[in-house]
Design an enzyme around this catalytic site. Structure first.
Site, PDB file in Angstrom:
ATOM      1  N   HIS B  36       0.824  -1.211   0.000  1.00  0.00           N
ATOM      2  CA  HIS B  36       0.000   0.000   0.000  1.00  0.00           C
ATOM      3  C   HIS B  36       0.860   1.264   0.000  1.00  0.00           C
ATOM      4  CE1 HIS B  36      -3.505  -2.532   0.642  1.00  0.00           C
ATOM      5  NE2 HIS B  36      -4.243  -1.476   0.377  1.00  0.00           N
ATOM      6  N   LYS B 102      -9.771  -8.102   7.519  1.00  0.00           N
ATOM      7  CA  LYS B 102     -10.464  -8.376   8.777  1.00  0.00           C
ATOM      8  C   LYS B 102     -10.386  -7.166   9.690  1.00  0.00           C
ATOM      9  CE  LYS B 102      -6.686 -10.360  11.490  1.00  0.00           C
ATOM     10  NZ  LYS B 102      -6.584  -9.483  12.667  1.00  0.00           N
TER      11      LYS B 102
END
Lengths: 306, 192
Positions: B36, B102
């Site tokens: 990222h 999650k």
């Protein structure tokens, strides 16, 4: 002992201890039929069965590898360290462990789970002739939501007493929400310095999840906190529900008059631990670690033993 | 269970709502912390065809190499909130339709779900072999040498990868709801 240590790593990574499976099943049954929380715990249980049958890691984050080695006087710690490192490298090759040790400055992954500070090894010499090694694989998601409070803490009105400890633990579990792969097991270390307080919290996580603290004051607080953390309603994975934590384990160390730390080590449901006892060249594996055995001693003796 | 084939159209993603159980079929691409950071700093072109109208999976898998092919041994989700500073920009730049992970994400990503037309899909944390077994093929890996096994971009072809929508394109978030509810309970339990 390299071969025995390799098997210990495999067992820790692939087989969730029976006491943990039992409380996850209880949690699953407590969640509403057809709810995402119940379905999540069904998947968790199916996953553990699959991991065990196929010798694969329960979770891809094979975590910080924390070793506690109790050894006789005749055994060299340098030799034990070499064996643990060799077993760790082999376990990584066999995909029991993910390459999980990263140089914090360069960002380079060492590729074999070894490097400065990895794996974590604690040695204790004892008078017995056997050697016992306990291993825990502690996932990073749960490590990130672990916390340390320095009391007094004005924001949650926590003073330097049992009530302050209670408030700190509830607040930490609230802050973790679903980010630590709940339902979690909560290890609490009271006192010590910043480092030993968290070590105490982590050592608590080696205990059997359904054991009882021999210190009646701490046993009562553990029971209260288990109920209160579950009242938060965060539930498995943060999907909502009644199973937010599976157990709360508290230990205390002496502190300086100036300091009062409460450390909360959050352990994900994948509470991977295993133990091996080696005597006369024979290895016996167990899901009950030496650290857990300490808790069968009376409180005073256990404290003196540290 | 709602079946989603990848790549997916924006209008199909906009139909999904919080609580929907989804099974994915097609290509999903892993990207976590280093990936990222790299995306928002360099906007690499090779990423575009992999995730446009597709899915980013927050996952650092355990992989095993046999001959020339890689097999996913354990591949559950990692905690998504760490990508909160980057995700909205990544979603907008590459037109990503699903973020899988999650623990949920924050307000910036929730807004991006609305603006871009995307959802957050929550996989079961720790269910690593179970999810790995839905990976029928590892199509490719990108930047393996630079980023290492957990952080590389892995292209997984999945068949029946399961998750639950916890943030949708209408601005709803299960995580924001639970945070509010549990905060009230925390205050009552603590007594403040």
């Amino acid at each position: 002992m390299q071969k025995d240590f390799l098997e210990l790593i495999r067992r820790a990574s692939c087989d969730l201890p029976a006491d943990v499976i039992r409380v996850i099943k209880q949690g699953r049954n407590a969640e509403a039929k057809g709810s995402p929380s119940r379905s999540a715990l069904d998947d968790v249980l199916e996953n553990c069965d699959l991991a065990s049958r196929t010798s694969r890691p329960i979770c891809q984050d094979t975590g910080t590898n924390i070793w506690y080695v109790h050894h006789p006087r005749s055994v060299s710690q340098a030799a034990l360290t070499r064996d643990i490192i060799a077993a760790t490298r082999k376990a990584t090759k066999l995909a029991y462990l993910r390459p999980n040790a990263v140089d914090s400055i360069t960002g380079k992954n060492s590729g074999d789970n070894t490097g400065p500070g990895a794996p974590v090894i604690h040695f204790h010499e004892w008078s017995k002739k056997s050697l016992v090694a306990d291993l825990m694989l502690k996932g990073g998601g749960s490590e990130n939501v672990s916390a340390q409070y320095s009391l007094p803490n004005g924001a949650i009105g926590a003073g330097r007493d049992l009530e302050g400890i209670r408030r700190s633990v509830v607040d930490a579990v609230f802050n973790a929400q679903g980010k630590g792969c709940g339902p979690g097991i909560i290890g609490v270390g009271v006192g010590g310095d910043r480092a030993t307080s968290m070590i105490e919290a982590k050592e608590q996580l080696f205990r059997l999840v359904n054991d009882k603290n021999p210190d009646p004051v701490l046993a009562k607080l553990e029971k209260t906190l288990l109920a209160q953390c579950n009242e938060l309603g965060i539930g498995p994975m943060g999907f909502g529900g009644s199973t937010t934590v599976l157990g709360v384990k508290i230990g205390a160390r002496h502190r300086l008059p100036a300091s009062f730390f409460v450390s909360i080590a959050y352990l994900c449901w994948a509470a991977r631990r295993a133990s091996v006892s080696i005597a006369g060249g024979r290895a016996t594996y167990s899901q009950i670690s030496q650290q857990a055995m300490k808790y069968k001693l009376p409180a005073v003796a256990a404290r003196k033993g540290r | 269970m709602i079946r989603i084939d990848l790549p997916v159209l924006e209008k199909d993603i906009r139909k999904l709502k919080v609580g929907d159980e989804v099974s994915l079929h097609g290509t999903i691409v892993t990207a976590r912390d280093a990936a990222h950071k790299l995306m928002v700093e360099e906007w690499p072109k090779f990423v575009e065809p992999l995730i446009k109208n597709g899915a980013i999976y927050h996952c650092g898998p355990v992989m095993k190499k046999t001959g020339k092919s890689w097999k996913a041994v354990a591949a559950g989700p990692t905690t998504s909130i760490r990508e909160e500073p980057y995700e909205a920009a990544v979603m907008d730049h590459y037109k990503v339709r699903l973020i899988i992970g999650k623990g949920g994400m924050g307000p910036k990503t929730l807004k991006a779900c609305k603006d871009v037309g995307a959802v957050y899909l929550h996989a079961i944390g720790g269910a690593a072999p179970l999810l790995a077994d839905t990976v029928v093929r590892t199509k490719a890996v990108h930047l393996l040498d630079k980023l290492g096994v957990p952080e590389a971009f892995w292209e997984f072809e999945v068949d029946g990868f399961k998750g639950i929508v916890t943030m949708d394109s209408k601005g709803k978030s299960l995580h924001a709801n639970l945070l509010r509810q549990s905060k009230k309970k925390r205050d009552a339990i603590i007594g403040i």
